[in-house]
Design a protein around this motif. Structure first.
Motif, short mmCIF file in Angstrom:
data_model
loop_
_atom_site.label_atom_id
_atom_site.label_comp_id
_atom_site.label_asym_id
_atom_site.label_seq_id
_atom_site.Cartn_x
_atom_site.Cartn_y
_atom_site.Cartn_z
N MET A 145 8.72 -2.39 -12.87
CA MET A 145 8.37 -2.85 -11.53
C MET A 145 7.47 -1.86 -10.83
O MET A 145 7.63 -0.65 -10.96
CB MET A 145 9.66 -3.03 -10.70
CG MET A 145 10.33 -4.35 -10.98
SD MET A 145 9.31 -5.75 -10.48
CE MET A 145 10.06 -7.01 -11.50
N ALA A 146 6.56 -2.37 -10.08
CA ALA A 146 5.60 -1.50 -9.39
C ALA A 146 6.23 -0.93 -8.14
O ALA A 146 7.27 -1.36 -7.69
CB ALA A 146 4.36 -2.30 -9.02
N GLU A 147 5.56 0.05 -7.59
CA GLU A 147 5.98 0.60 -6.31
C GLU A 147 5.79 -0.45 -5.22
O GLU A 147 4.91 -1.30 -5.33
CB GLU A 147 5.12 1.82 -5.97
CG GLU A 147 5.45 3.05 -6.80
CD GLU A 147 6.90 3.48 -6.61
OE1 GLU A 147 7.24 3.84 -5.47
OE2 GLU A 147 7.68 3.42 -7.57
N ALA A 148 6.59 -0.33 -4.19
CA ALA A 148 6.43 -1.26 -3.08
C ALA A 148 5.10 -1.00 -2.39
O ALA A 148 4.66 0.15 -2.28
CB ALA A 148 7.57 -1.08 -2.10
N LEU A 149 4.47 -2.05 -1.96
CA LEU A 149 3.16 -1.88 -1.32
C LEU A 149 3.29 -1.49 0.14
O LEU A 149 2.37 -0.90 0.70
CB LEU A 149 2.38 -3.18 -1.40
CG LEU A 149 1.72 -3.46 -2.74
CD1 LEU A 149 1.18 -4.86 -2.73
CD2 LEU A 149 0.61 -2.46 -3.00
N GLY A 173 0.77 -4.44 1.86
CA GLY A 173 1.12 -5.79 1.44
C GLY A 173 0.65 -6.85 2.42
O GLY A 173 0.44 -7.99 2.03
N LEU A 217 -3.07 -7.60 1.77
CA LEU A 217 -3.11 -8.20 0.43
C LEU A 217 -2.53 -9.61 0.47
O LEU A 217 -3.08 -10.54 -0.11
CB LEU A 217 -2.33 -7.34 -0.56
CG LEU A 217 -2.37 -7.91 -1.98
CD1 LEU A 217 -3.71 -7.64 -2.63
CD2 LEU A 217 -1.25 -7.37 -2.84
N GLY A 218 -1.41 -9.74 1.19
CA GLY A 218 -0.77 -11.05 1.28
C GLY A 218 -1.69 -12.06 1.93
O GLY A 218 -1.75 -13.22 1.51
N PRO A 245 0.85 -5.30 -10.34
CA PRO A 245 1.17 -6.74 -10.47
C PRO A 245 0.85 -7.56 -9.21
O PRO A 245 0.39 -8.69 -9.34
CB PRO A 245 2.66 -6.74 -10.77
CG PRO A 245 2.97 -5.39 -11.28
CD PRO A 245 2.00 -4.45 -10.66
N PRO A 246 1.08 -7.02 -7.97
CA PRO A 246 0.72 -7.84 -6.82
C PRO A 246 -0.75 -8.19 -6.77
O PRO A 246 -1.13 -9.32 -6.46
CB PRO A 246 1.11 -6.97 -5.62
CG PRO A 246 2.15 -6.06 -6.13
CD PRO A 246 1.81 -5.81 -7.55
N ALA A 272 -1.47 -10.78 -9.35
CA ALA A 272 -1.00 -12.10 -8.94
C ALA A 272 -1.92 -12.68 -7.87
O ALA A 272 -2.20 -13.87 -7.86
CB ALA A 272 0.42 -12.00 -8.42
#
Lengths: 397, 311
Positions: free
Chosen positions: B1-5, B9, B12-13, B137-138, B141
Motif C-alpha cells: 500500500m502506498a503512503e497516504a496522500l 489527495g 488529485l481527487g 496507485p492513486p 487510478a
C-alpha cells in the motif's frame, strides 16, 4: 421590444381550460367518494371470497427488487415467505414514499384481497400506513423500522426491526484485523441514529482488536447517489484507506469500485460477494427470511396484531436471527475468522454488550460512563447523535 | 500500500473526478448544442441519457461486447431523437413540452426495460492506462481514462470547426438563426432540424453508455441523477459554443468530486454546501459574465419560436 405578450390566451382557450379543470375536479371528487368510507368492509368481504383459501400478503418496495441492497433483502424474505403453503404473495416495486403508496396499498387490499401488508420503506409509515390502517381495520400492516406507540397508532399496525449493528461490530473486527494501513472507510448516506449506530459499532469492533485503527466517514447526503458513492470510494482509496463499508440503499457501486481499486470491502444489506470476489471480507446482512417465516407461521396459526397474539414491536439481533454475517471472503485469515466467530458466539449468548462504558465520542466527551452498559434494546441507542472515538467525521453537516 | 496522500489527495481527487465524471456532461451538452443551433430545444436528453445507459449496459451484458453496447446506446439515442424531431416540428407543437414528455417517456421505458439488468454485472469498457509511469496507485487510478472521454474531447473542437467552416455547419446555423433566409436558400428546415436533433440524441446516448459502462459503471435507476438536465443547462452557460461546452463539462465533472475528496481528508463540515458547489459556481459565473447592456449573446435566433408552417 417584442410586441407579442409572452403568454397570450384567447377567450376560447380560457373557457376551454376552465371547463376541463372543472370536469377533472368533479371526476376526482366522484372517485374519491366511491373508494373511501363504507366500501372498506365490502372490499374486505370481496377479498375473502375471491382470494381463495390462501392468505394474501402484499409486499411494497421503494426501489427495484434486485438492487443488491435494502429492497433485495426484503424481496429475499418475501420469496422465503411465499414458499410456505397457504401463503400467496403480491409485490410491487418502485413505489415512491408519497400518496402513490396509499394507492398501491388500496389496490392490494381491494383488488388482490391482501389481508396482510408489508410496506417496507421507512417513509411509508407516517402518514400513509397510519391512514390506511384507520380505514381498513381488518387488514394488518407490518412496517420495518418505525417505533410502535400504542397510545397513538392503530392496533392493526406492527413494527419490526433488527439490531444489524451487531453484524457491523463483527465486520469491524474482521476489518480491523485485516487492514494493513489501519485506516478504514465508512460511506454513509445521512447522519441519522440508525446510520450513526452502525458506524459506531463498526468502529468499536475494529478498535477492540486494533486500537490504532481509525474510521473515516463520508456522508453523501442521500440514500442513492451512485456517482457520489463511487467518488467517495475513490477518494478513500487515494487516502490509503484499505477497507470500505457503507450504509446506503444499494452498495453495488461501492463494492465494484473498491474491487477495481484493489482494496477490501465489507457489505451491507445483502451478500455482495459476487461483486467483489477478491476483496470482499464479510458483510452485515438482514435475515428477513427467518423473520417473515415466523410471521407467516403466526398468521397462519390465526394469531393477529389486534388480539395481541403477535407483538406490536418486534426487535432482535443475531440471536433472534434478524441479521446475519456474509460468508468470509478469501482475504480473511483463519485466525481472524476464529476471533470474529468467538465474539459472535458471545453476542448470541448475550454474554457481552457492544455499548459497555466507558465510551467517549470523538470530541472527547464521555457518552457512556464506565459503570454503565446499554444492552441492545436500550432506547438511548436508538437516539444516538454522536460518533465514537476513532471516527473521523462530524454529525452536523 | 502506498503512503497516504493527505492534502494532495484533494486536487488529485478533483482532477481524477474530472477525468472520470465529465464524459456524460460533455456528450449531452455537445448533443444539445448541436440541437439548439438548429433552433430547437431538446429537454428530453435526460430520458435519452437514461435510455442510452440502460441499452449500453443491457447489450454489453447480453453480448459480452461493451463497444456493441456503446453503439446500441447511440442507436437508442437516434430513435429517441427521431421521435422528438418529428413531434416537436408538428404545427402548433411546443418543443419544450415535447421534451418534458420525452424525459418521462425515456426514463420510464429505461426503468421498465432495465429491470433485468440491475443485478448482473456487465463487461465494462477498457480504459487507457496513461498513469503507468507513476509509482503511486492513486495517480495510476486517476489516469485510467475512458476512450469515450477522449472521443468527447476530440468532438468539441471538431464541432466548433464544423459550425464555423463547413457548408453543413452554416446550414444548421442558418436554420437556427433565420429560418426564413434558410428557406429562401431552398433548404428544408424540417430535414435539417430532424437530422440535428437525431445527431444530438445520438451523442447523448453515448454519454449514457459512459455512465453505465465506465463510471460509475453500473445500471440503476438513479444512475443519472439529473445529469442530463444539468447538461442541457450547461449549453446556455456555454453560450452555444462547443469548446465552452467542453470547459463547462470539465468544471461540473470535477465539482462532483469536491465534497467526497474534502471529507476524505477530514474536512467534514458543510458537506451539503460542497456538494452544491457546481450550482454555486454556475450562479457565480453567470453573475460575473452577465451584462446589463446586452441580452444573452449567441442565442440561435429561432430558439423557442413556434413552428412555422412546413414547406
Amino acid at each position: 421590444m417584442n410586441q407579442r405578450p409572452f403568454l397570450s390566451l384567447s377567450r376560447r382557450q380560457v373557457v376551454r381550460g376552465l371547463l376541463a379543470s372543472t370536469a377533472f375536479g368533479v371526476a376526482r371528487l366522484a372517485a374519491g367518494c366511491s373508494s373511501s368510507g363504507d366500501t372498506a368492509d365490502d372490499a374486505a368481504k370481496d377479498a375473502a371470497s375471491t382470494g381463495g383459501d390462501d392468505l394474501v400478503v402484499g409486499f411494497i418496495y421503494v426501489g427495484p427488487k434486485d438492487d443488491y441492497g435494502y429492497n433485495q433483502s426484503h424481496a429475499i424474505g418475501a420469496a422465503a415467505m411465499a414458499k410456505i403453503p397457504g401463503i400467496k404473495i403480491v409485490e410491487e416495486a418502485n413505489v415512491p414514499e408519497t400518496n402513490a403508496v396509499q394507492e398501491t396499498m388500496r389496490s392490494m387490499i381491494e383488488l388482490d384481497g391482501a389481508k396482510i401488508l408489508f410496506p417496507t420503506s421507512f417513509g411509508y409509515f407516517d402518514p400513509h400506513i397510519l391512514q390506511l390502517a384507520e380505514e381498513f381495520p381488518e387488514v394488518q400492516f407490518f412496517h420495518c423500522g418505525s417505533v410502535y406507540d400504542e397510545k397513538v397508532h392503530p392496533s392493526n399496525v406492527g413494527s419490526y426491526f433488527g439490531y444489524i449493528d451487531e453484524a457491523q461490530y463483527i465486520a469491524g473486527i474482521v476489518a480491523g484485523e485485516t487492514t494493513k494501513t489501519d485506516k478504514l472507510g465508512f460511506i454513509a448516506a445521512k447522519p441519522i441514529p440508525q446510520v450513526l449506530r452502525n458506524i459506531n459499532s463498526f468502529t468499536l469492533g475494529a478498535r477492540s482488536v486494533n486500537p490504532k485503527a481509525t474510521v473515516q466517514v463520508i456522508f453523501t447526503g442521500d440514500w442513492s447517489l451512485p456517482v457520489k458513492e463511487s467518488e467517495a470510494t475513490n477518494s478513500m482509496a487515494d487516502q490509503s484507506i484499505d477497507v470500505v463499508t457503507c450504509h446506503v440503499d444499494s452498495p453495488k457501486v461501492i463494492m465494484e469500485t473498491a474491487e477495481k481499486r484493489g482494496i477490501y470491502c465489507s457489505g451491507y444489506h445483502t451478500d455482495q460477494a459476487p461483486l467483489a470476489p477478491k476483496g470482499y471480507l464479510t458483510g452485515a446482512e438482514w435475515d428477513w427470511s427467518s423473520v417473515y417465516t415466523q410471521y407467516a407461521k403466526d398468521l397462519l396459526g390465526g394469531k393477529t396484531l389486534m388480539d395481541g397474539g403477535i407483538p406490536h414491536l418486534l426487535r432482535g439481533g443475531f440471536s433472534d436471527r434478524f441479521c446475519t454475517l456474509s460468508a468470509y471472503g478469501p482475504a480473511v485469515s483463519e485466525k481472524v475468522q476464529a476471533d470474529a466467530n468467538a465474539v459472535k458466539e458471545k453476542l448470541i449468548a448475550n454474554e457481552m454488550a457492544i455499548y459497555q462504558g466507558e465510551i467517549k465520542d470523538n470530541t472527547g466527551k464521555v457518552q457512556i460512563p464506565s459503570d454503565k452498559k446499554y444492552d441492545q434494546k436500550a432506547i438511548e441507542l436508538e437516539q444516538m447523535d454522536w460518533l465514537v472515538d476513532g471516527v473521523d467525521g462530524k454529525v452536523a453537516g | 500500500m502506498a503512503e497516504a496522500l493527505g492534502w494532495l489527495g484533494v486536487p488529485l481527487g478533483i482532477i481524477a473526478g474530472t477525468l472520470r465524471g465529465s464524459a456524460p456532461f460533455l456528450f449531452v451538452s455537445l448533443g444539445e448544442c448541436l440541437t439548439e443551433k438548429s433552433g430547437k430545444i431538446n429537454l428530453g436528453l435526460e430520458g435519452t441519457l437514461l435510455m442510452g445507459a440502460m441499452s449500453a449496459y443491457g447489450i454489453s451484458y447480453l453480448t459480452g461486447s461493451p463497444w456493441l453496447g456503446v453503439l446500441s446506446a447511440g442507436v437508442a439515442g437516434l430513435l429517441f431523437g427521431f421521435i422528438h424531431g418529428f413531434l416537436s416540428q408538428q404545427p402548433r407543437v411546443n418543443d419544450v413540452a415535447v421534451g418534458i414528455a420525452m424525459i418521462i417517456f425515456g426514463s420510464g421505458l429505461a426503468f421498465f426495460l432495465g429491470k433485468p439488468f440491475i443485478q448482473p454485472s456487465a463487461p465494462q469498457l477498457p480504459t487507457l492506462d496513461l498513469g503507468a509511469w507513476s509509482q503511486s496507485p492513486p495517480v495510476q487510478a486517476a489516469l485510467q481514462i475512458s476512450p469515450l472521454f477522449l472521443i468527447g474531447v476530440a468532438i468539441a473542437p471538431v464541432m466548433q470547426w464544423f459550425f464555423r467552416s463547413t457548408r453543413w455547419g452554416l446550414l444548421i446555423r442558418a436554420v437556427g438563426d433565420s429560418p426564413d433566409a434558410a428557406r429562401a436558400m431552398g433548404v428544408s428546415i424540417y430535414k435539417v432540424r430532424l437530422l440535428s436533433i437525431m445527431a444530438g440524441s445520438f451523442l447523448s446516448g453515448i454519454g449514457g453508455a459512459s455512465l453505465s459502462l465506465y463510471y460509475p459503471g453500473s445500471w440503476s435507476e438513479r444512475i443519472s441523477s439529473g445529469q442530463g438536465l444539468m447538461a442541457v443547462a450547461l449549453v446556455i452557460f456555454a453560450k452555444w459554443r462547443p469548446m465552452q461546452c467542453l470547459y463547462a463539462s470539465l468544471l461540473f465533472g470535477g465539482a462532483q468530486a469536491i465534497g467526497p475528496a474534502l471529507q476524505s481528508v477530514g474536512i467534514d463540515s458543510y458537506y451539503y454546501l460542497f456538494n452544491a458547489s457546481p450550482y454555486i459556481l454556475t450562479l457565480l459565473i453567470m453573475i460575473i459574465t452577465c451584462s446589463p447592456k446586452r441580452t444573452l449573446t449567441g442565442v440561435p435566433g429561432a430558439l423557442g419560436r413556434t413552428n412555422e408552417s412546413r414547406l
